[in-house]
Design a protein around this motif. Sequence first.
Motif, PDB file in Angstrom:
ATOM      1  N   THR A  64       6.654 -15.006  -5.350  1.00  0.00           N
ATOM      2  CA  THR A  64       8.103 -14.826  -5.467  1.00  0.00           C
ATOM      3  C   THR A  64       8.473 -13.354  -5.360  1.00  0.00           C
ATOM      4  OG1 THR A  64       7.917 -14.712  -7.878  1.00  0.00           O
ATOM      5  CG2 THR A  64       8.404 -16.877  -6.909  1.00  0.00           C
ATOM      6  N   ARG A  65       7.485 -12.510  -5.083  1.00  0.00           N
ATOM      7  CA  ARG A  65       7.725 -11.068  -5.001  1.00  0.00           C
ATOM      8  C   ARG A  65       7.284 -10.542  -3.654  1.00  0.00           C
ATOM      9  NH1 ARG A  65       4.563  -8.102  -8.943  1.00  0.00           N
ATOM     10  NH2 ARG A  65       5.906  -6.417  -8.311  1.00  0.00           N
ATOM     11  N   CYS A  66       8.063  -9.584  -3.124  1.00  0.00           N
ATOM     12  CA  CYS A  66       7.670  -8.921  -1.886  1.00  0.00           C
ATOM     13  C   CYS A  66       8.339  -7.552  -1.815  1.00  0.00           C
ATOM     14  CB  CYS A  66       8.020  -9.768  -0.668  1.00  0.00           C
ATOM     15  SG  CYS A  66       9.768 -10.053  -0.425  1.00  0.00           S
ATOM     16  N   HIS A  67       7.885  -6.750  -0.892  1.00  0.00           N
ATOM     17  CA  HIS A  67       8.472  -5.426  -0.692  1.00  0.00           C
ATOM     18  C   HIS A  67       8.610  -5.160   0.804  1.00  0.00           C
ATOM     19  CE1 HIS A  67       4.141  -4.551  -0.339  1.00  0.00           C
ATOM     20  NE2 HIS A  67       4.531  -3.591   0.491  1.00  0.00           N
ATOM     21  N   PHE A  68       9.407  -4.161   1.127  1.00  0.00           N
ATOM     22  CA  PHE A  68       9.606  -3.771   2.516  1.00  0.00           C
ATOM     23  C   PHE A  68       8.568  -2.719   2.897  1.00  0.00           C
ATOM     24  CE2 PHE A  68      11.449  -0.950   5.730  1.00  0.00           C
ATOM     25  CZ  PHE A  68      11.718  -1.869   6.720  1.00  0.00           C
ATOM     26  N   ASP A  69       7.979  -2.874   4.074  1.00  0.00           N
ATOM     27  CA  ASP A  69       7.002  -1.918   4.591  1.00  0.00           C
ATOM     28  C   ASP A  69       7.439  -1.525   5.999  1.00  0.00           C
ATOM     29  OD1 ASP A  69       4.702  -0.836   5.980  1.00  0.00           O
ATOM     30  OD2 ASP A  69       3.475  -1.598   4.332  1.00  0.00           O
ATOM     31  N   MET A  70       7.789  -0.251   6.166  1.00  0.00           N
ATOM     32  CA  MET A  70       8.302   0.224   7.451  1.00  0.00           C
ATOM     33  C   MET A  70       7.255   0.082   8.560  1.00  0.00           C
ATOM     34  SD  MET A  70      10.843   1.249   9.189  1.00  0.00           S
ATOM     35  CE  MET A  70      12.114   1.950   8.178  1.00  0.00           C
ATOM     36  N   ALA A  71       5.976   0.288   8.245  1.00  0.00           N
ATOM     37  CA  ALA A  71       4.924   0.142   9.264  1.00  0.00           C
ATOM     38  C   ALA A  71       4.862  -1.297   9.765  1.00  0.00           C
ATOM     39  CB  ALA A  71       3.577   0.575   8.686  1.00  0.00           C
ATOM     40  N   GLY A 115       7.882  -5.282  15.904  1.00  0.00           N
ATOM     41  CA  GLY A 115       8.980  -5.077  16.853  1.00  0.00           C
ATOM     42  C   GLY A 115      10.333  -5.131  16.172  1.00  0.00           C
ATOM     43  N   ASN A 116      10.398  -4.614  14.953  1.00  0.00           N
ATOM     44  CA  ASN A 116      11.624  -4.571  14.145  1.00  0.00           C
ATOM     45  C   ASN A 116      12.143  -5.967  13.803  1.00  0.00           C
ATOM     46  OD1 ASN A 116      11.330  -1.839  14.476  1.00  0.00           O
ATOM     47  ND2 ASN A 116      12.973  -1.638  15.956  1.00  0.00           N
ATOM     48  N   ALA A 117      11.225  -6.919  13.698  1.00  0.00           N
ATOM     49  CA  ALA A 117      11.621  -8.288  13.364  1.00  0.00           C
ATOM     50  C   ALA A 117      11.606  -8.522  11.859  1.00  0.00           C
ATOM     51  CB  ALA A 117      10.707  -9.291  14.051  1.00  0.00           C
ATOM     52  N   SER A 118      10.573  -8.036  11.178  1.00  0.00           N
ATOM     53  CA  SER A 118      10.454  -8.258   9.738  1.00  0.00           C
ATOM     54  C   SER A 118       9.535  -7.211   9.136  1.00  0.00           C
ATOM     55  CB  SER A 118       9.885  -9.642   9.461  1.00  0.00           C
ATOM     56  OG  SER A 118       9.672  -9.806   8.077  1.00  0.00           O
ATOM     57  N   GLY A 119       9.914  -6.726   7.974  1.00  0.00           N
ATOM     58  CA  GLY A 119       9.092  -5.749   7.264  1.00  0.00           C
ATOM     59  C   GLY A 119       8.688  -6.228   5.894  1.00  0.00           C
ATOM     60  N   ARG A 161      16.083 -15.410   6.706  1.00  0.00           N
ATOM     61  CA  ARG A 161      16.285 -14.487   7.809  1.00  0.00           C
ATOM     62  C   ARG A 161      15.385 -13.285   7.619  1.00  0.00           C
ATOM     63  NH1 ARG A 161      21.024 -12.292   4.736  1.00  0.00           N
ATOM     64  NH2 ARG A 161      20.476 -10.116   4.802  1.00  0.00           N
ATOM     65  N   PRO A 162      14.897 -12.686   8.688  1.00  0.00           N
ATOM     66  CA  PRO A 162      13.968 -11.571   8.554  1.00  0.00           C
ATOM     67  C   PRO A 162      14.655 -10.345   7.976  1.00  0.00           C
ATOM     68  CG  PRO A 162      14.425 -12.023  10.858  1.00  0.00           C
ATOM     69  CD  PRO A 162      15.130 -13.066  10.057  1.00  0.00           C
ATOM     70  N   HIS A 163      13.857  -9.493   7.354  1.00  0.00           N
ATOM     71  CA  HIS A 163      14.380  -8.267   6.765  1.00  0.00           C
ATOM     72  C   HIS A 163      14.666  -7.254   7.861  1.00  0.00           C
ATOM     73  CE1 HIS A 163      15.005  -5.041   4.012  1.00  0.00           C
ATOM     74  NE2 HIS A 163      14.059  -4.337   4.618  1.00  0.00           N
ATOM     75  N   ARG A 164      15.887  -6.757   7.883  1.00  0.00           N
ATOM     76  CA  ARG A 164      16.271  -5.753   8.870  1.00  0.00           C
ATOM     77  C   ARG A 164      17.108  -4.689   8.188  1.00  0.00           C
ATOM     78  NH1 ARG A 164      17.149  -8.919  14.395  1.00  0.00           N
ATOM     79  NH2 ARG A 164      15.794 -10.616  13.888  1.00  0.00           N
ATOM     80  N   PRO A 165      17.041  -3.431   8.663  1.00  0.00           N
ATOM     81  CA  PRO A 165      17.896  -2.402   8.079  1.00  0.00           C
ATOM     82  C   PRO A 165      19.360  -2.738   8.329  1.00  0.00           C
ATOM     83  CG  PRO A 165      16.184  -1.431   9.440  1.00  0.00           C
ATOM     84  CD  PRO A 165      16.141  -2.916   9.661  1.00  0.00           C
ATOM     85  N   SER A 166      20.224  -2.322   7.415  1.00  0.00           N
ATOM     86  CA  SER A 166      21.648  -2.577   7.591  1.00  0.00           C
ATOM     87  C   SER A 166      22.187  -1.708   8.723  1.00  0.00           C
ATOM     88  CB  SER A 166      22.391  -2.273   6.290  1.00  0.00           C
ATOM     89  OG  SER A 166      22.505  -0.869   6.118  1.00  0.00           O
ATOM     90  N   PRO A 167      23.367  -2.037   9.269  1.00  0.00           N
ATOM     91  CA  PRO A 167      23.928  -1.242  10.365  1.00  0.00           C
ATOM     92  C   PRO A 167      24.238   0.188   9.955  1.00  0.00           C
ATOM     93  CG  PRO A 167      25.130  -3.312  10.085  1.00  0.00           C
ATOM     94  CD  PRO A 167      24.146  -3.218   8.974  1.00  0.00           C
ATOM     95  N   LEU A 168      24.341   0.463   8.642  1.00  0.00           N
ATOM     96  CA  LEU A 168      24.667   1.812   8.175  1.00  0.00           C
ATOM     97  C   LEU A 168      23.439   2.705   8.053  1.00  0.00           C
ATOM     98  CD1 LEU A 168      27.201   0.823   5.382  1.00  0.00           C
ATOM     99  CD2 LEU A 168      27.682   1.507   7.739  1.00  0.00           C
ATOM    100  N   CYS A 169      22.282   2.182   8.304  1.00  0.00           N
ATOM    101  CA  CYS A 169      21.066   2.992   8.171  1.00  0.00           C
ATOM    102  C   CYS A 169      21.059   4.113   9.198  1.00  0.00           C
ATOM    103  CB  CYS A 169      19.827   2.120   8.361  1.00  0.00           C
ATOM    104  SG  CYS A 169      19.571   0.995   7.008  1.00  0.00           S
TER     105      CYS A 169
END
Length: 114
Positions: free
Chosen positions: A34-41, A47-51, A1-9
């Motif tokens: 096997t490694r990745c990081h989140f990138d807000m840009a 379109g807020n699908a995956s970071g 599933r794509p990375h998305r911020p939690s509802p508490l963000c």
Amino acid sequence: RPHRPSPLCGLCHLGRCLTPCLSPPVCDCNRHSTRCHFDMAVYRATGNASGGVCEDCLHNTMGRNCQLCRPYYYRNPAADIRSHNACIREHRIHRPVPVTQQPRATRLARWRSG
């Protein structure tokens, strides 16, 4: 599933917004990392699908999802992108040496054979 911020963000406390609570990124690195990081840009650009952005791509791959071949490598049409040999070294095309650049003995042998 794509990375998305939690509802508490984005919750704020006493007028100060807290750092976003992000779940660990889920990345599709095509089995090349096997490694990745989140990138807000990237998250916003998709379109807020995956970071998620893959790190240290292996098997001569590169790109956000290890979906591209490194320079001087090309996609192997016989292999799936998830294969370890998806990107292979560019082969040099064999071109015959012009007659004027061949050794003199070779030119003489061709002249004699006729």
